[in-house]
Design a protein around this motif. Structure first.
Motif, PDB file in Angstrom:
ATOM      1  N   LYS A   1     -35.003  27.792   5.639  1.00  0.00           N
ATOM      2  CA  LYS A   1     -33.764  27.143   5.435  1.00  0.00           C
ATOM      3  C   LYS A   1     -33.837  25.397   6.287  1.00  0.00           C
ATOM      4  O   LYS A   1     -33.023  24.610   5.823  1.00  0.00           O
ATOM      5  N   ILE A   2     -34.732  25.214   7.827  1.00  0.00           N
ATOM      6  CA  ILE A   2     -35.064  24.327   8.705  1.00  0.00           C
ATOM      7  C   ILE A   2     -35.492  23.674   7.233  1.00  0.00           C
ATOM      8  O   ILE A   2     -35.266  22.503   7.017  1.00  0.00           O
ATOM      9  N   ILE A   3     -36.562  23.750   6.634  1.00  0.00           N
ATOM     10  CA  ILE A   3     -37.548  23.184   5.900  1.00  0.00           C
ATOM     11  C   ILE A   3     -37.414  22.833   5.226  1.00  0.00           C
ATOM     12  O   ILE A   3     -37.746  21.084   4.822  1.00  0.00           O
ATOM     13  N   HIS A   4     -36.531  23.414   4.051  1.00  0.00           N
ATOM     14  CA  HIS A   4     -36.037  23.116   3.026  1.00  0.00           C
ATOM     15  C   HIS A   4     -35.044  21.570   3.439  1.00  0.00           C
ATOM     16  O   HIS A   4     -35.015  21.052   2.507  1.00  0.00           O
ATOM     17  N   GLN A   5     -34.644  21.813   4.285  1.00  0.00           N
ATOM     18  CA  GLN A   5     -33.325  20.551   4.484  1.00  0.00           C
ATOM     19  C   GLN A   5     -34.370  19.718   5.440  1.00  0.00           C
ATOM     20  O   GLN A   5     -34.251  18.257   4.704  1.00  0.00           O
ATOM     21  N   VAL A   6     -35.375  20.091   5.749  1.00  0.00           N
ATOM     22  CA  VAL A   6     -36.251  18.799   5.719  1.00  0.00           C
ATOM     23  C   VAL A   6     -36.437  17.941   5.099  1.00  0.00           C
ATOM     24  O   VAL A   6     -37.002  16.327   4.869  1.00  0.00           O
ATOM     25  N   LEU A   7     -37.140  18.881   4.429  1.00  0.00           N
ATOM     26  CA  LEU A   7     -37.998  18.501   2.849  1.00  0.00           C
ATOM     27  C   LEU A   7     -37.051  17.016   2.259  1.00  0.00           C
ATOM     28  O   LEU A   7     -37.194  16.162   1.400  1.00  0.00           O
ATOM     29  N   ARG A   8     -35.614  17.445   2.029  1.00  0.00           N
ATOM     30  CA  ARG A   8     -34.804  17.062   1.511  1.00  0.00           C
ATOM     31  C   ARG A   8     -34.442  15.550   1.581  1.00  0.00           C
ATOM     32  O   ARG A   8     -34.272  14.414   1.499  1.00  0.00           O
ATOM     33  N   ILE A   9     -34.431  15.576   3.843  1.00  0.00           N
ATOM     34  CA  ILE A   9     -34.325  14.394   4.073  1.00  0.00           C
ATOM     35  C   ILE A   9     -35.310  12.631   3.493  1.00  0.00           C
ATOM     36  O   ILE A   9     -35.220  12.322   3.654  1.00  0.00           O
ATOM     37  N   TYR A  10     -36.609  13.943   3.634  1.00  0.00           N
ATOM     38  CA  TYR A  10     -38.339  13.140   3.536  1.00  0.00           C
ATOM     39  C   TYR A  10     -37.949  12.359   2.291  1.00  0.00           C
ATOM     40  O   TYR A  10     -38.806  11.234   1.371  1.00  0.00           O
ATOM     41  N   ARG A  11     -37.514  13.749   1.702  1.00  0.00           N
ATOM     42  CA  ARG A  11     -37.742  12.483  -0.147  1.00  0.00           C
ATOM     43  C   ARG A  11     -35.825  11.306  -0.504  1.00  0.00           C
ATOM     44  O   ARG A  11     -36.756  10.448  -0.841  1.00  0.00           O
ATOM     45  N   GLU A  12     -35.521  11.486   0.405  1.00  0.00           N
ATOM     46  CA  GLU A  12     -33.946  11.030   0.420  1.00  0.00           C
ATOM     47  C   GLU A  12     -34.511   9.289   0.972  1.00  0.00           C
ATOM     48  O   GLU A  12     -34.620   8.321   0.735  1.00  0.00           O
ATOM     49  N   GLU A  13     -36.214   9.608   2.297  1.00  0.00           N
ATOM     50  CA  GLU A  13     -36.143   8.373   2.915  1.00  0.00           C
ATOM     51  C   GLU A  13     -37.411   7.933   1.756  1.00  0.00           C
ATOM     52  O   GLU A  13     -37.956   6.455   2.257  1.00  0.00           O
ATOM     53  N   GLY A  14     -38.265   8.502   0.566  1.00  0.00           N
ATOM     54  CA  GLY A  14     -38.648   7.645  -0.524  1.00  0.00           C
ATOM     55  C   GLY A  14     -40.143   8.366  -0.308  1.00  0.00           C
ATOM     56  O   GLY A  14     -41.116   7.484  -0.712  1.00  0.00           O
ATOM     57  N   PHE A  15     -40.849   9.143   0.572  1.00  0.00           N
ATOM     58  CA  PHE A  15     -41.175  10.074   0.865  1.00  0.00           C
ATOM     59  C   PHE A  15     -41.903  11.686  -0.725  1.00  0.00           C
ATOM     60  O   PHE A  15     -40.618  11.696  -1.150  1.00  0.00           O
ATOM     61  N   THR A  16     -42.858  11.412  -0.413  1.00  0.00           N
ATOM     62  CA  THR A  16     -43.337  12.522  -1.780  1.00  0.00           C
ATOM     63  C   THR A  16     -44.113  13.783  -1.049  1.00  0.00           C
ATOM     64  O   THR A  16     -44.647  13.628  -0.478  1.00  0.00           O
ATOM     65  N   PRO A  17     -43.111  15.518  -0.490  1.00  0.00           N
ATOM     66  CA  PRO A  17     -43.192  15.961  -0.028  1.00  0.00           C
ATOM     67  C   PRO A  17     -44.522  16.707  -0.920  1.00  0.00           C
ATOM     68  O   PRO A  17     -43.879  17.247  -2.064  1.00  0.00           O
ATOM     69  N   VAL A  18     -45.750  17.616  -0.366  1.00  0.00           N
ATOM     70  CA  VAL A  18     -46.035  18.652  -1.194  1.00  0.00           C
ATOM     71  C   VAL A  18     -46.532  19.652   0.152  1.00  0.00           C
ATOM     72  O   VAL A  18     -46.583  19.487   1.060  1.00  0.00           O
ATOM     73  N   VAL A  19     -46.224  21.045  -0.737  1.00  0.00           N
ATOM     74  CA  VAL A  19     -45.962  21.933   0.900  1.00  0.00           C
ATOM     75  C   VAL A  19     -46.804  22.654   0.475  1.00  0.00           C
ATOM     76  O   VAL A  19     -47.230  23.758  -0.844  1.00  0.00           O
ATOM     77  N   VAL A  20     -47.312  23.256   1.254  1.00  0.00           N
ATOM     78  CA  VAL A  20     -48.390  24.304   1.586  1.00  0.00           C
ATOM     79  C   VAL A  20     -47.834  25.545   1.892  1.00  0.00           C
ATOM     80  O   VAL A  20     -47.772  25.479   2.715  1.00  0.00           O
ATOM     81  N   LEU A  21     -47.566  26.452   0.713  1.00  0.00           N
ATOM     82  CA  LEU A  21     -46.870  27.741   1.633  1.00  0.00           C
ATOM     83  C   LEU A  21     -47.705  29.414   1.352  1.00  0.00           C
ATOM     84  O   LEU A  21     -49.075  28.992   0.738  1.00  0.00           O
ATOM     85  N   THR A  22     -47.992  30.245   2.403  1.00  0.00           N
ATOM     86  CA  THR A  22     -49.159  30.633   2.619  1.00  0.00           C
ATOM     87  C   THR A  22     -49.253  31.896   2.210  1.00  0.00           C
ATOM     88  O   THR A  22     -49.842  33.063   1.280  1.00  0.00           O
TER      89      THR A  22
END
Length: 386
Positions: free
Chosen positions: A21-42
């Protein structure tokens, strides 16, 4: 500075519990700051589905997650092989996306720190764990942390205090978890009925992933002690087992069956509708028996206006104000746990007062706005290298 604005995120699981849940919010924040997250899950899971639906780029790859069970000769050989494959995978991903920053969520993911260091990329490590052993594992993680991450994030003062004495260079910053609380602020009068819980009974709930540290069996012991005097109380368990700990779930079901508690205890398993579960709850209990860094579920319970009974096991001591928003009890102390829950069972006024105090505290001290601002500041500090 790189123009890619791509950030590599490495997540230790694809489950939708606290760290997910926390990483989901961090990803949203980074995207709002103009970054493109690429997420690797196991692997595949509810978090993967949520992130895909939210428009994030997802890749699935075994990252050689480090667990206690792998701290053996055969286990370490296994992890070495998995990490060697993961390293090559990250090389290929880097050719495609030209990452500017690497973000590892939880200490269980360590390939990102090593890979980022080799590629001379800034690295953020978001620490959710308090680990007391095995000693070789602690030494390895401390060594890698100190040499890869200038500004690690700790989710609580308890986490920071645990790791800072083991580090020489890294400067840990505490950023308490925060999530959007809107769905927890709504009263849902139909929730008990919809969940199949007895409408006329007082509900005591516990929510947490089944593993050796969360204390489900301790919860059942307290439940049995209370039910002898208060048959009008009903206990609820929510959560499924972490892979490898299915035996604990079997033991939970065995206790319920052996003690003939089927009419007094409901095991709901994994649920996505946690706001509804909490809306049906009168008292929330988190009986962790191992250090629990900063349980997001306590924030959710407090936002739902519930009094909280938690063990003195790490971050909970920062979250729960003794006697004001709930009670803190010694780990494994059935009698103290029973007495704390009993006080809340016997007084509706106390439940409401503590619940109201808890809601005020979470909205003031652990607001999503504060979390967002601190994550943004940390991001730009890491990018700039200052």
């Amino acid at each position: 500075m790189s123009k890619s604005r791509n950030v590599l995120f490495l997540q230790s699981s694809s489950e939708l519990y606290g760290s997910g849940k926390i990483i989901h919010q961090v990803l949203r924040i980074y995207r709002e700051e103009g970054f493109t997250p690429v997420v690797v899950l196991t692997g595949k899971g509810d978090l993967a589905e949520l992130l895909k639906a939210d428009g994030f780029i997802i890749r699935i790859q075994n990252l050689g997650i480090l667990r206690r069970k792998y701290v053996t000769i055969s286990g370490l050989i296994n992890r070495f092989k998995k990490n060697k494959t993961a390293y090559k995978f990250l090389d290929q991903l880097h050719q495609e996306f030209a990452f500017e920053l690497v973000y590892s969520n939880t200490l269980a993911v360590f390939i990102g720190a090593y890979w980022a260091s080799k590629n001379r990329l800034p690295h953020t490590w978001h620490i959710h764990e308090i680990l007391h052993g095995p000693k070789p594992l602690i030494q390895f993680l401390s060594y890698l942390l100190d040499r890869s991450t200038k500004y690690p994030i700790a989710v609580s003062e308890a986490v920071k205090n645990h790791w800072k004495s083991k580090l020489e260079k890294s400067k840990i910053e505490v950023i308490h978890n925060g999530i959007p609380y809107e769905s927890y602020l709504q009263e849902d009068l139909s929730s008990k009925e919809e969940l199949g819980l007895p409408v006329e009974k007082l509900i005591v709930s516990m929510i947490g992933r089944i593993n050796p540290g969360k204390g489900q069996l301790f919860f059942l012991e307290m439940a049995q002690a209370i039910l002898r005097t208060y048959p009008h109380v009903h206990f609820v368990l929510v959560g499924d087992p972490f892979p490898g700990y299915e035996s604990i779930q079997v033991e939970i079901q065995s206790v319920i069956s052996r003690e003939k508690l089927q009419n007094s205890i409901t095991d709901l398993g994994f649920r996505k509708d946690i706001p509804k579960v909490l809306a049906a709850t009168d008292i929330f209990v988190l009986p962790s028996i191992l250090p629990d860094s900063f349980p997001t579920v306590i924030l959710e319970a407090m936002a739902s206006g519930l009094p909280v009974v938690a063990t003195r096991s790490g971050g909970a001591e920062e979250m729960v104000t003794e006697g004001e928003t709930g009670f803190l009890i010694p780990i494994g102390d059935i009698e103290e746990g029973k007495l704390a829950i009993q006080k809340l069972i016997e007084s509706e006024a106390l439940r409401k007062e503590m619940g109201s105090n808890g809601r005020k505290k979470v909205l003031q001290e652990y607001s999503f706005e504060q979390f967002k601002e601190k994550i943004k500041n940390h991001l730009w500090q890491t990018i700039s290298g200052n």
